[in-house]
Every structure is written in C-alpha cells, then in structure tokens.
Enzyme design. Structure first.
Site, PDB file in Angstrom:
ATOM      1  N   HIS A   1     -15.592   0.760  -4.097  1.00 20.73           N
ATOM      2  CA  HIS A   1     -14.298   0.850  -4.078  1.00 20.73           C
ATOM      3  C   HIS A   1     -14.171   0.207  -3.171  1.00 20.73           C
ATOM      4  O   HIS A   1     -12.439  -0.783  -3.300  1.00 20.73           O
ATOM      5  CB  HIS A   1     -13.225   2.546  -3.429  1.00 20.73           C
ATOM      6  CG  HIS A   1     -12.410   2.523  -3.557  1.00 20.73           C
ATOM      7  ND1 HIS A   1     -11.500   2.361  -4.137  1.00 20.73           N
ATOM      8  CD2 HIS A   1     -11.424   3.000  -2.063  1.00 20.73           C
ATOM      9  CE1 HIS A   1     -10.412   2.990  -4.045  1.00 20.73           C
ATOM     10  NE2 HIS A   1     -10.290   2.871  -2.857  1.00 20.73           N
TER      11      HIS A   1
ATOM     12  N   TYR B   1       0.755  -1.072   0.289  1.00 20.99           N
ATOM     13  CA  TYR B   1      -0.276   0.133  -0.048  1.00 20.99           C
ATOM     14  C   TYR B   1       1.082   1.025  -0.443  1.00 20.99           C
ATOM     15  O   TYR B   1       1.066   2.086  -0.870  1.00 20.99           O
ATOM     16  CB  TYR B   1      -0.863  -0.401   0.819  1.00 20.99           C
ATOM     17  CG  TYR B   1      -1.805   1.745   1.658  1.00 20.99           C
ATOM     18  CD1 TYR B   1      -3.329   1.285   0.183  1.00 20.99           C
ATOM     19  CD2 TYR B   1      -1.421   2.548   1.824  1.00 20.99           C
ATOM     20  CE1 TYR B   1      -3.916   1.851   0.402  1.00 20.99           C
ATOM     21  CE2 TYR B   1      -2.652   2.984   1.606  1.00 20.99           C
ATOM     22  CZ  TYR B   1      -3.936   2.638   0.726  1.00 20.99           C
ATOM     23  OH  TYR B   1      -4.749   4.134   0.412  1.00 20.99           O
TER      24      TYR B   1
ATOM     25  N   SER C   1      -6.414   0.759  -4.211  1.00 20.74           N
ATOM     26  CA  SER C   1      -6.519   2.298  -4.405  1.00 20.74           C
ATOM     27  C   SER C   1      -5.018   3.208  -4.493  1.00 20.74           C
ATOM     28  O   SER C   1      -4.243   2.570  -5.648  1.00 20.74           O
ATOM     29  CB  SER C   1      -7.022   2.563  -2.655  1.00 20.74           C
ATOM     30  OG  SER C   1      -7.319   3.729  -2.648  1.00 20.74           O
TER      31      SER C   1
ATOM     32  N   ASP D   1     -17.545   3.051  -7.921  1.00 18.54           N
ATOM     33  CA  ASP D   1     -15.819   3.654  -6.977  1.00 18.54           C
ATOM     34  C   ASP D   1     -16.342   5.381  -7.363  1.00 18.54           C
ATOM     35  O   ASP D   1     -15.539   5.939  -8.068  1.00 18.54           O
ATOM     36  CB  ASP D   1     -15.117   3.158  -7.999  1.00 18.54           C
ATOM     37  CG  ASP D   1     -13.665   2.819  -7.116  1.00 18.54           C
ATOM     38  OD1 ASP D   1     -13.656   4.027  -6.155  1.00 18.54           O
ATOM     39  OD2 ASP D   1     -12.633   2.528  -6.344  1.00 18.54           O
TER      40      ASP D   1
END
Length: 727
Positions: A696, A497, A577, A661
């Site tokens: 999302h 991430y 993301s 999203d």
C-alpha cells in the site's frame, strides 16, 4: 444481498487478446502490446487487451447489479496473473515511448539523493536514529553511546537483495537491553517479529509470524503485547479479517504459548485492538474498535495481583487514548464532547467518562499532543499549519514553542526523565529539518538540516481559501516557482485525500520537489472528510455526506482554473487509497475537469470494499451496500467502478496499484481499469501500472519510488502535450 453467476469463473477463458490458451497468450503478448502502444500513441482507435466478462450479478434490495470482472478479485488465479502481465506490458511499452521519461527519473534521483536523518531517541545507554545516505532502498538504524562514534544497529537493506523487505516497527524493553522489531515482505500488512539482545545481537525468541495492524508494547524487560488476526483460510492478501486479538509474548517462549489477553470472545468481536503499557509499567491500556473512528477503552492495573479489566469508555461514538500517567492518575486524549479533542485526567479508582476532569480543554483548533520530560507538548492545527504549546501535567501553560516558520511540526516526544526533546519541521519547499529543544528553558537549536539539490527560496507556497458548492470555505496551499506566469498553461497536480479524519499538513517530499523543478504547480486542498477542523469536518465528508468531499475537490480545481494557475488541459488529479477513490469519483462525475487522472491504490468498488481484508472497518466513513437501500443507492451512484459510462471521453488515466497491497486490494484497481478500458470513447490512454513485490506504500524501496514517479510524471506531462522538459 444475493449473488447470481451463470458460469464458474474458473471456466472463463482469459481471452485477453482473443487466444484460446494462456500459453498462447504469453507467446503473443509482446506483439499485441506493440500494436496497442502504436494505436495509443496515434491517439486514434485505441486498442486495449479485451478483458473477459463473467456473468456475476448481485442483487441489492431488489436491484440487480452486474459484476462482470468479479474474477479479477482472485489474486491467486492464473487468469488474473496473465491479465496483470499483459496490462503491465502494454503500459510499460507506452511509457517507454515518452521521450523524457529517463530525464525525469534522473531529476528525481538527484533530488532524493541526500542524507536524511530522523530525530534521535534514547533507549538504555544508547541514542538511536534512522539515517539514509540518499539512495539506500531502506533507512538504516544507527546508535551511539554518549559522544562515541555511531554504529549500525539494524540495516534493513540486508533483509533482501532488492530492498522489498522493510523494517516496519521497533520497540525496546524498559532498560533498552532487548528490542522487538517487525518486518514487512513486499509491502504486506502481515508482519514477522524478531526479538533481539541489543548487546550480543542474539535472537532471544523464535520469529513471531502472522502479526497484523499491531504495535509492540513492552512490559518491563520480560515480554511485550502485540495484536493480530487468525490467518485466513483463503488468500492472505484479500480474505476478510474481522476479529483482532491481543496477545502477550514472554521472551524466550514459543509463540504457540503466547497468552491470550483480549478479544478472543466470539460474543463481541473487534476489528482493531491496540495495547499500551504506561511508561512506569503500572497500567495496560487497551483500545478496542470496530471501525477506524470511535473506540471502547479498558485499563488494567498491572501492579495489583489478580487485577480485573476496568472500563474507561464503553461507547464507540468517540475516540480516546492514553497519553501518560502519574501515580493513580491517567491522562487521556479524547474527542468525547470535544470535536477538536482535549486532554482529561482520570483516576484509576474511577476512570469512567463520567469522572473525567478537563486538564487542557478543547479550543477552536485541533489538538495532537505528546509528552517529554514530564511535560505535555500540545500541537494545534491552525488552518492546517502547526502551533505548539508546552504545558505542565497540572494543565499550566508554560510557553509557546517558537517554530522556525509556517509549516508542520511534529515528533515531539521522550521519556519522563529526559531534559531535551527533538522535533521535525517542514513545509512544501523546506526539507524536513530536526530541532533540539531544551525542555526547561524552551530554547530551540537547529540539530540537523539536510543538504539537497533543491532551492526552496525560489518557490512560493501560499494558502488560499475558496468556496465549495454549498458555500463552505475550504483552505488550499498552492506551491510553484516564483517566476511562474499565471496564464492558464501550467502543468498542475491537484492532490487530495478527504477521509478518515486524516489531515494534509504541509510536508516536504522529494518527488513533489521534482515536480516543481519540472515547472509544475502543486496544490493541496484541505477538503472535508479530513481532520483539519476536527470531528465535525471529518463527519461532513462521511457516508451520505461523502459527495461533499468530491464537491470540495471539484471546487478546488475550478478555483485553480478561474484564477489562471492552470486550465483543464493542464490539470491532473492525484490521490491514493481513499484519495484514489476521490480521483475515481471526480473523474467519472466530471470527465471534462482535468486532462489527467492518477488514482493510486484506490478504493474503487464501493459495493464490495467491505468484503476484503479489514475493509469492513471503513464503514464509519463509507457506510456499506448492505446497510440500507438508501446507502446502497448512494454508494452505487458514486462508486467509480459503477459510475463509468460507455461512450464518454475520460481523462488520460494511469491507475497505480501493487500486487501485495492487502490494505486496499488491487482488485479495486483491476476492475476499474477493465471497466474504463471497455468504456473509453476518447483518444486518451487508460492504463494500469501494477507494481510487483510492493504493497500500500509503506516500506517501498527508493529504487521503486524513483521508477514509479518517473512514470507518473512522464505520463502526466506527455498527455498534457509537453514535448520537452528543462534539464
């Protein structure tokens, strides 16, 4: 920035397969998709549906940047709809040819099919908890009184037939007689709010609409505070929203009469406003922020008539939120002059930063506290795993909480008058279990341990430290079956991430367990940009230091390869993301590093991300293309959409996104897919999977999760050359 456009996007013919009309496109989609699949499967002369190129050019600081796929940003156009349709058909035809796809889906279904129960919590006379029988699309809210039989309170599976309307938040009034709960349709961040009597189940107010990025904080039993934006004039899924506002809703009154509380001045806009009423109903604490890091804070004494707002913290350079209160004292959590966070005490008479007193000072480890039974439970991250200590409200350390192992503990919390609290514990091979803690004695008892078709004792999960490009030591947890041979031929997912101060702590996931059962290795590095080592670790991966994040991820991959866990031919990069950006940036910088790339709901157009929905609030981490010439050049250099180069052999890529999203709009993924498909010089497929009626990620039905990961794992293994999998 200036934009030049030679022709109107509305006049562009979609020309996905060389047809002159959309109706013809629809008629011949299946035939064309079959040809594409055959070409892809042969791994020679891969044919993708050609995507029409517009002539849009943006000028940044005197530099022209073409944006040929700008038209794909219009999520309401028939051209975009047709493009999505044929891309999905091409992708699904390819995925259906994977011989073990259904076998993987069955394995995921078997693992995920176990009873999952949340930590219970008390509201009024009842104890509430969430439970999923196993394959229910949404977890059900139950309640019970004392030792009575549990009853269904709210069943989100009845919100819609296909499970795409989910429960997105719930808050009870002071005495538990009323509840306000939010729903999300198709995964959208826009919510509806329902107010219900908890005894009669009658609705007490009209449904509140157009609520976004909001909590629900009750004042006594009378009403609650919530936040939202004005509904945009254009697409509600992609139009920019940048002025958050706080309202108070009195139960039984129409939404049109809701009181405007904070954020309604055009003189000073805030993108994110949150409100919290203290447990004793005395204080209203408001956080106001323009970005995902740093906030101003204000407080109002609701016990005083004609009370005015009092400034707690004016600077936006640090974060602060209210933890609890006692009389005139307010307890705050902050990283003001404390990158790893600390707890301070302030008095309502002078709550300003200059008057704060340290209650629990900063340590070498990152603090995430909560309260229950009149005590503070301070959870610390030590190299991304949990240690928890109990403190009094005077700052006295009572004890360390004995955790059941090495992993992540959380969810400590409860009202001041409670004598017990519950917490969760998990790691990559231990399913989430619930523990009951006696607050006075510190005695911990196992409350709920799930029965699951996965034996964690058969797997190893170990932490290693590796060296990044600039010499920084980075931790990584690697999980795999104990009989795995480190011969460089193990299918491996490297998940990352690296942003927004978010920490990747050990957690259990059924779909990850399925990957392990398939013989895979799962590796998670705690790269910079996250919050594992506090604010300094986060800032080291932001703006003009964002390359550190990518370098850390690349170094993690090289560690796995050098130590024979895997090799480039058996390595997949995965992230969602901001993690989707991570994968997109690394695969374009190092296309030779991995065989497979799996960017999910990614931020992939770094020059325009801030023009969609609440994207401007991410500028603390990213900077913007309009900020300075230096920032523009830095962003363009790593922006995945702009970093793709024709004639390069890229990894097998399965881009995943969703049509609802409105956090990271699917246009990012659409443009990246079109750019990659036009540039791919290698023999590996570049496909996009676009989920319908999903957002999302939050609230995704279990049925869709099973299908999605069967596709992701099937695509990954197939492109690594795996011909069959174990039962």
């Amino acid at each position: 920035m200036k934009t030049k456009q030679g022709i109107s996007i509305s006049l562009l013919t979609i020309s996905l397969i060389g047809l002159s009309s959309l109706s013809a496109c629809h008629k011949q989609t299946a035939e064309q998709a079959e040809k594409v699949t055959q070409a892809t499967m042969s791994k020679t002369n891969i044919i993708y549906p050609p995507t029409a190129k517009g002539t849009v050019v943006d000028t940044y600081f005197g530099t022209d940047v073409a944006d040929p796929y700008r038209w794909l940003e219009d999520d309401r156009s028939s051209e975009t709809e047709a493009w999505v349709k044929i891309q999905n058909e091409v992708t699904q035809r390819f995925l259906k040819t994977i011989p073990y796809r259904d076998q993987i889906a069955k394995k995921i279904k078997n693992i995920i099919n176990y009873e999952r129960v949340s930590a219970p919590f008390k509201e009024g006379e009842y104890t509430y908890f969430y439970k999923n029988d196993g394959l229910q699309n949404q977890s059900v809210v139950y309640r019970q009184k004392d030792a009575g039989e549990a009853e269904v309170f709210i069943d989100p599976n009845k919100f819609s037939e296909d499970g795409t309307v989910s429960l997105a938040g719930m808050s009870f009034s002071e005495d538990g007689s009323k509840v306000a709960y939010m729903t999300s349709t198709g995964g959208s961040d826009w919510r509806e709010v329902f107010v219900m009597d908890t005894t009669s189940f009658e609705f007490l107010s009209e449904t509140l609409v157009d609520v976004k990025f909001s909590g629900l904080s009750w004042y006594k039993n009378e009403g609650f505070y919530y936040s939202s934006y004005d509904k945009p004039d254009g697409s509600e899924l992609s139009e920019k929203t940048d002025q958050h506002k706080l309202y108070y809703h009195q139960v039984g009154t129409p939404q049109s009469t809701d009181i405007k509380v904070f954020g309604h001045s055009d003189a000073e806009k805030h993108r994110y406003i949150g409100a919290q009423v203290s447990e004793d109903n005395r204080y209203l604490f408001v956080s106001a922020a323009n970005s995902t890091s740093g906030n101003r804070a204000y407080i109002k004494d609701l016990s005083a008539s004609e009370a005015e707002w009092i400034t707690v913290k004016e600077s936006i350079e640090s974060d602060v939120y209210m933890l609890s209160s006692m009389g005139d004292d307010i307890f705050l959590v902050t990283n003001e002059n404390a990158p790893n966070s600390k707890i301070v005490k302030a008095n309502i008479a002078k709550p300003d930063v200059s008057e704060w007193q340290d209650l629990i000072p900063e340590t070498d480890n990152v603090l995430s506290p909560s309260t229950a039974g009149g005590y503070i439970f301070a959870e610390y991250m030590v190299d991304a795993v949990s240690k928890v200590y109990q403190y009094s409200l005077t700052g006295e350390k009572i004890r360390e909480i004995a955790l059941p192992g090495v992993g992540a503990a959380g969810s400590f919390g409860g009202k001041t008058n409670e004598s017990t609290t519950y917490y969760t514990f998990a790691n990559y091979v231990t399913p989430t279990s619930i523990y009951k803690l006696d607050i006075a004695s510190g005695e911990t008892l196992l409350f709920n341990q799930p029965e699951i078709d996965f034996d964690g004792t058969e797997y190893l999960s170990k932490q290693v430290f590796y060296t990044s490009k600039d010499g920084t030591k980075v931790p990584m947890i690697i999980t795999y079956h104990k009989d795995t041979q480190l011969d460089g031929q193990n299918p491996t997912i490297l998940y990352g991430y690296g942003g927004f101060n978010i920490s990747l702590t050990p957690r259990f996931s059924s779909v990850t367990a399925a990957w392990l059962q398939l013989g895979g290795i799962y590796a998670v590095p705690n790269i910079r940009g996250g919050g594992e080592y506090g604010k300094a670790w986060h800032k080291a991966g932001t703006q003009l230091q964002k390359q550190n994040v990518f370098d850390d991820f690349i170094a993690a991959a090289e560690y796995l390869i050098d130590n024979k866990y895997t090799s480039s031919d058996f390595l997949a990069l995965q992230g969602g993301s901001n993690g989707g950006l991570l994968v997109g940036a690394v695969m374009t910088q190092r296309p030779d590093l991995a065989k497979v790339a799996l960017p999910a709901v990614g931020v992939l157009d770094m020059l325009r991300y801030h023009t969609f929905t609440a994207g401007a609030g991410w500028a603390y981490d990213y900077g913007t293309s309009e900020q300075s010439e230096e920032m523009f050049k830095y962003l363009r250099n790593y922006s995945p959409v702009h970093a793709v180069k024709p004639g390069v052999a890229y990894p097998a890529t399965l881009i995943t996104t969703a049509d609802h999203d409105d956090r990271v709009v699917p246009a990012h993924s659409f443009k990246f897919a079109a750019t990659l498909q036009s540039a791919q010089a290698g023999e590996l497929p570049t496909l996009i999977r676009i989920e319908t009626d999903a957002g999302h990620g939050a609230g995704t039905p279990i049925s869709k999760t099973i299908e999605q990961y069967a596709d992701i794992y099937g695509f990954t293994l197939f492109n690594m050359g795996v011909t069959k999998i174990a039962n």
